[in-house]
Design an enzyme around this catalytic site. Structure first.
Site, PDB file in Angstrom:
ATOM      1  N   LYS A 164       0.829  -1.212   0.000  1.00 25.91           N
ATOM      2  CA  LYS A 164       0.000   0.000   0.000  1.00 25.91           C
ATOM      3  C   LYS A 164       0.863   1.263   0.000  1.00 25.91           C
ATOM      4  O   LYS A 164       0.668   2.155  -0.813  1.00 25.91           O
ATOM      5  CB  LYS A 164      -0.941   0.015   1.219  1.00 25.91           C
ATOM      6  N   ARG A 218      -9.873   0.667   9.053  1.00 26.93           N
ATOM      7  CA  ARG A 218      -9.352  -0.672   9.308  1.00 26.93           C
ATOM      8  C   ARG A 218     -10.375  -1.565  10.000  1.00 26.93           C
ATOM      9  O   ARG A 218     -10.105  -2.732  10.235  1.00 26.93           O
ATOM     10  CB  ARG A 218      -8.134  -0.557  10.230  1.00 26.93           C
ATOM     11  N   ARG A 246      11.730  -5.007   5.043  1.00 29.07           N
ATOM     12  CA  ARG A 246      11.365  -3.607   4.764  1.00 29.07           C
ATOM     13  C   ARG A 246      12.145  -2.601   5.614  1.00 29.07           C
ATOM     14  O   ARG A 246      12.364  -2.806   6.794  1.00 29.07           O
ATOM     15  CB  ARG A 246       9.860  -3.481   5.029  1.00 29.07           C
ATOM     16  N   ARG A 302      10.899  -0.466  11.208  1.00 26.91           N
ATOM     17  CA  ARG A 302       9.814  -0.329  12.174  1.00 26.91           C
ATOM     18  C   ARG A 302       9.919  -1.387  13.265  1.00 26.91           C
ATOM     19  O   ARG A 302      10.208  -2.545  12.996  1.00 26.91           O
ATOM     20  CB  ARG A 302       8.466  -0.447  11.469  1.00 26.91           C
ATOM     21  N   ARG A 310      -0.571  -8.866  13.541  1.00 30.99           N
ATOM     22  CA  ARG A 310      -1.107  -7.854  12.635  1.00 30.99           C
ATOM     23  C   ARG A 310      -1.937  -8.513  11.530  1.00 30.99           C
ATOM     24  O   ARG A 310      -2.964  -7.975  11.111  1.00 30.99           O
ATOM     25  CB  ARG A 310       0.042  -7.022  12.045  1.00 30.99           C
TER      26      ARG A 310
END
Ligand code: ADP
Ligand code: ZN
Length: 218
Positions: free
Chosen positions: A13, A88, A127, A161, A172
């Site tokens: 996203k 969400r 990431r 992160r 998650r």
């Protein structure tokens, strides 16, 4: 145009939002980024959100909704915006309907990005992002062109992160399937739901979304 990107963590996203923001001149609104900024700044909102985010849980609906509601009133949203990570939950989706209805607006498109779980783990674990401008990178799929140097701003500082590890990702993902995936049904009923194959390369996904937006815009 008002667009929303829907998909599990790691679906791409943020990556696609950055391109859409540039090519369509609409601002990207990432509630995750806004909350992380609040945590870093130590604001009241940040204090409420910190531990929930670290454990992979969602923050309360009212908290994110109040942030989004204030944000979409700012002048840079007049031309449209791209929601990344909000709503969400069904509660947030209902709240967003109220925010939009009060302005006589609607979402032009909700775009679901479909990616298999195994691939999500690979994407999340590799990431990282630029510590200065926030540009997103990946150890394998999107390395900086020059090693250790941000393509966008030249910075040598990068960050990862705290919640981008395999263990937190499982929570998650559970939260996504339980709380967020019902939105697919919600927006399908509203008639503005579109799905793209998020398993392809960054460029391939970019092209699919771009073709979709061209079709909707014309
Ligand atoms: P999200 O915002 O949905 O959590 P990101 O856009 O941050 O996901 O993408 C997660 C990671 O996967 C990033 O490191 C990104 O560079 C990489 N990535 C995104 N899209 C693709 C893709 N189509 N193919 C391979 N890697 C991708
Ligand atoms: Zn940078």
């Amino acid at each position: 145009m008002r667009i929303m990107l829907l998909g599990p963590p790691g679906a791409g996203k943020g990556t696609q939002a950055a391109t859409i923001e540039k090519s369509r001149q609409i601002v990207q609104l990432s509630t995750g980024d806004m909350l992380r900024a609040a945590v870093a700044a130590g604001t009241e909102v940040g204090l409420q959100a910190k531990s929930l985010m670290e454990s992979g849980s969602l923050v309360p609906d009212e908290l994110v909704t109040s942030i989004v509601s204030a944000r979409v009133d700012e002048p840079d949203c007049a031309n449209g915006y791209l929601l990344d990570g909000y709503p969400r939950t069904l509660g947030q989706a209902a709240a967003l309907e109220d925010i939009l209805a009060a302005k006589g607006q609607a979402l032009d498109a909700v775009i679901e990005m479909k990616v298999d779980d195994d691939q999500l783990v690979k994407r999340i674990v590799g990431r990282f992002s630029c510590g200065k401008c926030g540009a997103g990178y990946h150890d394998e799929f999107k390395k900086p062109k020059v090693e250790n140097t941000c393509d966008e701003c030249g910075s040598n500082e990068f960050k990862r992160r705290a919640d981008d590890n395999e263990e937190t990702l499982r929570s998650r993902l559970m939260a996504y399937y339980k709380e967020t995936s019902p939105l697919i049904g919600f927006y399908t009923c509203k008639g503005n739901m579109h799905s793209v194959d998020g398993m392809g390369s960054i460029e391939a996904v970019q092209q699919e979304i771009s073709a979709l937006l061209d079709k909707l815009g014309s």
